[in-house]
Enzyme design. Sequence first.
Site, PDB file in Angstrom:
ATOM      1  N   ILE A 116       2.623  60.167   3.788  1.00 59.70           N
ATOM      2  CA  ILE A 116       2.967  60.402   5.179  1.00 59.70           C
ATOM      3  C   ILE A 116       2.343  59.317   5.991  1.00 59.70           C
ATOM      4  CG2 ILE A 116       2.134  62.042   7.028  1.00 59.70           C
ATOM      5  CD1 ILE A 116       3.050  64.406   5.174  1.00 59.70           C
ATOM      6  N   CYS A 117       2.856  59.038   7.116  1.00 55.23           N
ATOM      7  CA  CYS A 117       2.385  58.071   8.055  1.00 55.23           C
ATOM      8  C   CYS A 117       1.075  58.382   8.552  1.00 55.23           C
ATOM      9  CB  CYS A 117       3.239  57.704   9.420  1.00 55.23           C
ATOM     10  SG  CYS A 117       4.852  56.793   9.028  1.00 55.23           S
ATOM     11  N   PRO A 118       0.036  57.327   8.493  1.00 48.90           N
ATOM     12  CA  PRO A 118       0.461  55.803   8.496  1.00 48.90           C
ATOM     13  C   PRO A 118       0.262  55.216   7.124  1.00 48.90           C
ATOM     14  CG  PRO A 118      -1.627  56.034   9.296  1.00 48.90           C
ATOM     15  CD  PRO A 118      -1.365  57.751   9.203  1.00 48.90           C
TER      16      PRO A 118
END
Lengths: 75, 331
Positions: free
Chosen positions: A12-14
Amino acid sequence: MNRETFDLKGLICPLPVIRTQNKIKTLNSGDILVVLCSDPGALHDIPAWCRIHGHEIIDSQNKEGEITLTIKVVH
Amino acid sequence: MLAAQLILDQGIHVEGINFYTGFCVEGHTHAIRKKDRNKAKRNDALWVAEQLGIKLHIIDVIEEYKAVLLNPKHGYGANMNPCLDCKCFMVKKAQEWMAENDFDFIITGEVLGQRPMSQRRDTMQIVVRDTDPHERLLRPLCAQRLTETVPETEGWVDRKRLLGLTGRSRKPQIKLAENYGFNDYSQPAGGCCFLTDKAYSSKLIDMWTARNDRNYELDDIMLLKVGRHLRPKPHFKLIVGREEGENRFLEGYRKQFTYLRPTSHAGALALLDGTAQNKDEIELAARLCARFSQGKQAAIVSIAVKELGKEEYTLDVSPLKANDIPEDWYL
Ligand code: SF4
């Protein structure tokens, strides 16, 4: 010129941006990195990161949540 | 953003560093919650860097940050936020980065007196005392009210062109941002991470208490951001997805947890974190899971249960009623 595929699906970002950034440091100018990810945020963040660092996004696909970004490394 | 622009205005090369602790607010939430998916999916730090035309380096400090959160020398803020230690840690990391990459000094966007705890004169001095023996930490927005640092005394930056902002009002910054033409200027007025959030902090404390261990992995702290958390027993809790995006996210954890999902009615996936010690406890979990399904008014709901290392089986249970669920089960 090398071509490598980097699977970042499930992150999942970042994190996909961080991993891509760290990977690109190890590559040479002209190399192609194909990044696979699943977080839709990456579709925005990885190209933004590439723009500010001068790397080229040569292709970007989003097929039913499977994101593929093709980056040409420019150092 | 403004601090960087002030320094760029002086013809100085600036690059940004953004530390990722695992608790940062942006990024995850929009990726997880479907209702947030329509919001701009931008990473604020990248956006700012792009506006300024500078490079940004995002640094994963998840592992090292554990020591900061678990043993903060200066304690916590209103919730589990160890802001002062966190700032010291980040300044130290920035100094390492500065040395490795041949940079000369560090700037931060703090304003004297802006935040009640971490931006008071005395606490800002603590960060300097604990981290900056070489006086290379410059705060361009309030530098004129602070002791001169090396970049100023050496003449690398012109102190007269830095600012002396103080106080809680953000109006001067907003005005400055307008002057620069930053039309979408948004800096968080509160905290920049989940640790400042009361509900998140109490879930974190609950997790540590239940496990009798304060260590954590990235997955643990990510899961605390998602779903409803209910603890019917000290040794297990249920994490129930609240909507499709969260369900999809929780599904990614099916190999690591016992999980339950309604099959006779539409409803959310529930992960069981901890161990249900017997059939009754599994049934209790199933009845809770049924409560959050569309069959909550039905006499019987079928719940598929997949315990770790076992074959999936189905339990037919009566959903718990709202008043069967004590308030303190909700974390
Ligand atoms: S709110 Fe900011 S300074 Fe405070 S702990 Fe979180 S990241 Fe650190």
